[in-house]
Design a protein around this motif. Structure first.
Motif, PDB file in Angstrom:
ATOM      1  N   LEU A  45      -7.194  -2.588  -6.520  1.00 16.32           N
ATOM      2  CA  LEU A  45      -5.857  -2.018  -6.409  1.00 16.32           C
ATOM      3  C   LEU A  45      -5.440  -1.556  -7.793  1.00 16.32           C
ATOM      4  O   LEU A  45      -5.492  -2.320  -8.749  1.00 16.32           O
ATOM      5  N   ALA A  98      -4.874  -6.912   2.401  1.00 15.71           N
ATOM      6  CA  ALA A  98      -5.877  -6.092   1.731  1.00 15.71           C
ATOM      7  C   ALA A  98      -7.269  -6.647   1.979  1.00 15.71           C
ATOM      8  O   ALA A  98      -8.076  -6.008   2.625  1.00 15.71           O
ATOM      9  N   CYS A  99      -7.548  -7.824   1.477  1.00 16.48           N
ATOM     10  CA  CYS A  99      -8.873  -8.418   1.651  1.00 16.48           C
ATOM     11  C   CYS A  99      -8.763  -9.796   2.278  1.00 16.48           C
ATOM     12  O   CYS A  99      -8.064 -10.665   1.755  1.00 16.48           O
ATOM     13  N   MET A 135      -7.317  -1.324   3.970  1.00 16.73           N
ATOM     14  CA  MET A 135      -6.321  -0.728   3.072  1.00 16.73           C
ATOM     15  C   MET A 135      -5.761   0.563   3.645  1.00 16.73           C
ATOM     16  O   MET A 135      -6.506   1.360   4.213  1.00 16.73           O
ATOM     17  N   CYS A 143     -11.968  -5.932   3.871  1.00 14.92           N
ATOM     18  CA  CYS A 143     -10.790  -5.376   3.199  1.00 14.92           C
ATOM     19  C   CYS A 143     -10.283  -4.202   4.039  1.00 14.92           C
ATOM     20  O   CYS A 143     -11.056  -3.313   4.394  1.00 14.92           O
ATOM     21  N   THR A 164       0.851  -1.186   0.000  1.00 13.46           N
ATOM     22  CA  THR A 164       0.000   0.000   0.000  1.00 13.46           C
ATOM     23  C   THR A 164       0.885   1.232   0.000  1.00 13.46           C
ATOM     24  O   THR A 164       1.342   1.680   1.038  1.00 13.46           O
TER      25      THR A 164
END
Length: 535
Positions: A220, A153-154, A166, A164, A132
């Protein structure tokens, strides 16, 4: 002389063979060395690109009650229109009390022991990991501490929910139901986008409920085309979730939304913004006091907002551990149902943290809240029960189920009581307002409903620091004797009715049954409740 000549020739032939063998060995060693060199080079290149790839990630999950959950954890709920001292509006997807509504079958809606086992610690193929990092000119400023941080992320591994989480340059566009994490890192395939489609409602195992939840696209992107420009930048994180499924059903409001929201948001201490996918503004109004205790920001309504909101951190979906409760081992900061109940008391300005104690005002009697029902599973001898409790020196308060009851009003009534009792149903959800160490008495209807009832209320009440007592209705106390002969399978073999599926079981044992308590048989349980609150 002849022998010497032969010997010399033989030695020459042997030396020639050795030379050939040596050359062969040398050639093979060279080939192997070349192969190893190429493999190492390729491995280094793959490692350098690994940061852009999707990788499996181990998931650590557990459940305090995994060994005692039985079949009941999936039967989480009750119909607020026919139960609960806090009546609520009923959604079209909610058709039966105490069941995941919407025409589900036994096989599809019950969260079985097998489901719970999938929550044990094990590797998961559904948990993904990405870098990220972002330095997009129109996005939020990203600190160096956030850049290059490897972060899940997820997580799609939890059978109850998808989440998720982020960090970086995260952009939300409500009208298109999209959340994009923008990064300036370049994957091997330029323009590549990794994406997920999730339903941010904490009842993933229930297909009928999830049919009423809208999907959110989470992706993403490396910023090559198609990334929306920011309209508004925010400094605090955001949590995106939906109010579909069975929201509007009092029990499901808590087990599917409010408790998962507490787990997910409490760590931010109010510095978080809720982005909600819903058209049910009345629901927001109903629980406004609790929502304000979790977030100091105005709510953004996901489906009607055409702006692009940019954040440094976004969580899509709500964490959920088990039916109507919290696992402190998995919750941030070790939060538990005791903490949830404490926040409820703060949110609704409730006065009592503990029940009545002996040694105080002699005239003060312990208060017993008796939750009556207007539909099925109602007490047919309510007056007799009240008189028995009063004979045992209880001050009895009867709360009826009323559609549209104000949560704050009923919270104050419940908190003023030391014991709460009722037949299995959504009204028992109100245990969250009781003072710590109070007593909950659940009347379990006839029909082998103990596992279901305990999963919904026994374990959660105990997790909240309450005493739990249970009374199972006998055949003679059930109104089913007026509908079926005593030799019917409804009485002789309840398991055979359960095997017909959730809908049939619910129709018989939940929808058609009322209760006439044998007060003589019930009296010792009331005495035990008195002893518990005086401990």
């Amino acid at each position: 002389m002849g022998y010497e000549t032969i010997l010399i020739k033989s030695l020459k032939r042997m030396e020639a063979r050795k030379l050939g063998l040596a050359l062969l060995v040398g050639f093979c060693v060279g080939v192997v060395a070349c192969f190893i060199s190429m493999t190492v080079s390729t491995g280094k290149q793959q490692l350098s690109n690994l940061r852009y790839e999707v990788n499996a990630y181990p998931v650590a999950e557990s459940s305090n009650h995994s060994q005692r959950s039985g079949r009941g954890h999936g039967t989480e709920g009750s119909n607020p229109s026919s139960d609960g001292a806090t009546g609520t509006k009923q959604t079209s997807s909610s058709t039966r009390d105490d069941a995941p509504s919407g025409g589900q079958t036994k096989d599809s809606n019950l969260e079985s022991e097998g489901d719970k086992k999938t929550e044990a610690r094990q590797p998961s193929k559904n948990r993904t990991e990405v870098i990220t990092e972002s330095k997009q000119p129109d996005g939020p400023r990203i600190s160096k501490s956030i850049k290059s941080r490897r972060k899940p992320a997820c997580d799609l591994s939890n059978p109850r929910t998808d989440v998720c989480d982020m960090e970086g340059d995260v952009r939300i566009h409500g009208k298109s139901s999209s959340v994009v994490l923008v990064t300036d890192r370049r994957p091997r395939n330029s323009g590549r986008t990794m994406s997920w489609r999730i339903k941010p409602y904490a009842r993933k195992f229930d297909k009928a409920a999830m049919a009423h939840v809208h999907e959110v696209s989470v992706s993403l992107s490396n910023g090559v085309g198609g990334v929306p420009a920011c309209s508004t930048n925010h400094s605090d994180p955001a949590i995106v979730f939906a109010l579909g499924g069975y929201t509007g059903n009092y029990y499901h409001d808590f087990t599917d939304v409010l408790i998962p929201l507490f787990i997910t948001s409490r760590r931010f201490d109010g510095e978080v913004q809720f982005v909600i996918e819903t058209i049910n503004l009345w629901w927001i109004s109903k629980y406004e006091q609790f929502l304000r205790s979790l977030s100091r920001h105005e709510i953004i309504f996901f489906n009607s907002d055409d702006r692009v909101h940019c954040y440094r951190r976004v969580v899509v979906g709500l964490h959920s551990h088990k039916a109507m409760s919290i696992d402190p081992a998995r919750a941030p900061n070790g939060y538990s149902m005791v903490d949830f109940a404490k926040l409820m008391r703060v949110a609704y300005s409730l006065e009592r943290d503990s029940p009545i104690r002996p040694g105080g005002d002699e005239a003060k009697k312990p208060r017993l809240l008796l939750i009556s029902r207007q539909g099925s599973r109602r007490f047919t001898n309510l007056g007799e029960i009240v008189r028995t409790a009063e004979e045992l020196e209880f001050e009895v308060v009867v709360a009826e189920a009323k559609v549209g009851s104000n949560v704050a009003d009923i919270a104050r009534v419940v908190n003023s009581c030391d014991v709460m009792m009722g037949v299995h149903g959504a009204g028992l959800t109100n245990f969250v307002f009781l003072p710590t160490s109070a007593v909950v008495i659940q009347i379990v209807p006839f029909g082998k409903l103990e596992d279901i009832s305990r999963a919904c209320f026994a374990y959660p009440a105990e997790d909240a620091g309450l005493h739990y007592l249970e009374y199972s209705v006998s055949e003679d106390e059930s109104s089913l004797t007026e509908l079926y002969p005593r030799d019917h399978a409804v009485f002789r073999d309840p398991n055979s009715i359960h095997r017909l599926g959730w809908n049939k079981m619910g129709e018989v044992y939940l929808d058609k049954q009322n209760v006439k308590l044998d007060v003589g048989r019930f009296r010792p349980l009331l005495l035990k409740a008195r002893r518990l609150i005086h401990q």
